[in-house]
Design an enzyme around this catalytic site. Structure first.
Site, PDB file in Angstrom:
ATOM      1  N   ARG A  79     -82.107   4.437  38.134  1.00  0.00           N
ATOM      2  CA  ARG A  79     -82.269   4.915  36.750  1.00  0.00           C
ATOM      3  C   ARG A  79     -83.035   3.880  35.921  1.00  0.00           C
ATOM      4  NH1 ARG A  79     -76.938   6.863  33.712  1.00  0.00           N
ATOM      5  NH2 ARG A  79     -76.648   4.625  33.554  1.00  0.00           N
ATOM      6  N   LYS A 182     -82.696   5.559  29.606  1.00  0.00           N
ATOM      7  CA  LYS A 182     -81.775   4.605  28.985  1.00  0.00           C
ATOM      8  C   LYS A 182     -82.604   3.495  28.330  1.00  0.00           C
ATOM      9  CE  LYS A 182     -77.161   2.802  30.000  1.00  0.00           C
ATOM     10  NZ  LYS A 182     -76.393   3.433  28.954  1.00  0.00           N
TER      11      LYS A 182
HETATM   12  C1  LIG Z   1     -76.117   8.204  25.869  1.00  0.00           C
HETATM   13  C2  LIG Z   1     -75.311   7.995  27.091  1.00  0.00           C
HETATM   14  N1  LIG Z   1     -74.910   9.074  27.790  1.00  0.00           N
HETATM   15  C3  LIG Z   1     -74.165   8.955  28.904  1.00  0.00           C
HETATM   16  C4  LIG Z   1     -73.777   7.710  29.380  1.00  0.00           C
HETATM   17  C5  LIG Z   1     -72.952   7.622  30.628  1.00  0.00           C
HETATM   18  O1  LIG Z   1     -73.746   7.272  31.720  1.00  0.00           O
HETATM   19  P1  LIG Z   1     -73.102   6.554  32.988  1.00  0.00           P
HETATM   20  O2  LIG Z   1     -72.014   7.426  33.480  1.00  0.00           O
HETATM   21  O3  LIG Z   1     -74.207   6.431  33.962  1.00  0.00           O
HETATM   22  O4  LIG Z   1     -72.604   5.255  32.503  1.00  0.00           O
HETATM   23  C6  LIG Z   1     -74.194   6.555  28.692  1.00  0.00           C
HETATM   24  C7  LIG Z   1     -73.880   5.207  29.133  1.00  0.00           C
HETATM   25  O5  LIG Z   1     -72.948   4.773  29.648  1.00  0.00           O
HETATM   26  C8  LIG Z   1     -74.960   6.699  27.523  1.00  0.00           C
HETATM   27  O6  LIG Z   1     -75.348   5.629  26.829  1.00  0.00           O
END
Ligand SMILES: Cc1ncc(COP(=O)(O)O)c(C=O)c1O
Length: 348
Positions: A79, A182
């Site tokens: 990612r 991200k």
């Molecule tokens: C906007 C957003 N959505 C979802 C997530 C969850 O993603 P992950 O399960 O990969 O941590 C995150 C970060 O943790 C985030 O910043």
């Protein structure tokens, strides 16, 4: 070093080392540890002026068996490359990413909270464009840095349900924008609103889709899920982050006898859920008991804004049984108390 694990919240603590590498002239330098958490970069770095920054978040878990595990780190590595590619920043290979994560955990091992302490170690890998520039263009030079620190509960509520408020006058991300990457820039626009929401007693902000404001997108730092009967439902949208935790729950849920749906989710459907929650690395699974609709809450003096509608999840005051089942299954794999049937964990 004497840390009271039970007092930790989701805050930064300086630890022994951070791991750094520099990308210049088409090559990464070897990974190096630094005992300082200060770095020196060009004041005209693209990261500082044009938001050339992408990051990741994963955790290290101390298992019941004493072993240290990372959860699906290769997914974070991929990612980060996807996010970096969107803004033209070089990101490390899976191997280099995982090596840096393992190394930062080992060099800070005394900061890794014990099993069942309620705390874990958060790992923050990131890339920044550091070449001096004044034009809006790609940065040929970047840094990859990984830090690790002990953290507690994200919403400060553990597994108790909290409340969210629907964004009414600001958006997080556009359908053809950066929402699914991200990138630091996605979070800048949510910081003040998040603070105002907290002052009004909410743990987080739920964002509707920004094109029509009819569908549920996600929370400011986590994906949304709802439980209806024996079905786990989570939104499909071009502007939400593809959460690794949510993806894992979608795979895990069927093994617990649940059905899954990933689809466009109308805001009105929130009234039909038995349970709701936020899902992500930082929040793990955090039950949300209620979502308020309160036009104008983000404005100065917005606490006087009137709640025009509330969506309640089932009992709303207690965490739901299905959320708890999912939580136990997921954290059991991360802590080594459940069989890792998907081979998700990397033992350090
Ligand atoms: C906007 C957003 N959505 C979802 C997530 C969850 O993603 P992950 O399960 O990969 O941590 C995150 C970060 O943790 C985030 O910043």
């Amino acid at each position: 070093m004497a840390l009271d694990w039970s007092k930790l919240s989701f805050n930064y603590t300086k630890t022994n080392t951070i791991i750094c590498s520099h990308f210049k002239d088409g090559e990464w330098s070897s990974l190096e540890s630094s005992t300082s958490d200060q770095i020196t970069i060009n004041a005209l770095s693209g990261a500082l002026h044009y938001g050339l920054e992408a990051f990741e978040g994963l955790k290290a878990y101390r298992g019941a068996d004493g072993k240290v595990r990372l959860f699906r780190p290769e997914e974070n590595a991929r990612r980060l490359r996807r996010s970096g590619a969107y803004i033209g920043l070089e990101a490390p290979s899976d191997t280099m990413f995982i090596e840096a994560c393992c190394r930062v955990v080992k060099e800070n091992i005394e900061y890794l909270p014990p099993y069942e302490s309620g705390a874990t170690m958060y790992i923050r890998p990131f890339i920044i464009g550091v070449g001096g520039q004044i034009g809006v263009h790609l940065s040929g030079e970047s840094m990859f840095i990984v830090a690790a620190m002990p953290i507690g509960s994200y919403f400060g509520k553990g597994f108790e349900p909290s409340r969210a408020v629907l964004a009414s006058e600001h958006d997080r991300a556009a359908p053809m924008g950066t929402g699914s990457y991200k990138l630091g820039g996605n979070y800048a626009g949510t910081v003040l609103a998040g603070e105002i929401a907290k002052r009004q007693g909410y743990s987080t902000v739920l964002y509707p889709d920004s094109a029509e404001r009819r569908y549920v997108d996600e929370f400011s730092s986590a994906n949304f899920f709802g439980i209806k009967g024996d079905t786990y439902i989570t939104p499909e949208s071009p502007s939400i982050l593809p959460s690794i935790t949510n993806k894992s729950l979608l795979e895990l849920a069927p093994t617990l006898g649940l059905k899954t749906e990933r689809r466009e989710l109308l805001i009105e459907e929130l009234s039909g859920f038995d349970e709701m929650g936020a899902v992500g690395t930082a929040v793990v699974i955090s039950p949300i008991g209620r979502v308020d609709v309160k036009p104008g809450w983000e404005r100065e003096g917005g606490c006087e804004a009137e709640i025009i509608k509330s969506y309640f999840a089932g009992e709303s005051l207690a965490a739901g049984a299905v959320s708890l089942k999912l939580y136990n299954a997921l954290t059991g794999i991360q802590n080594g108390t459940e069989k890792d049937i998907f081979n998700w964990c990397l033992t350090i």
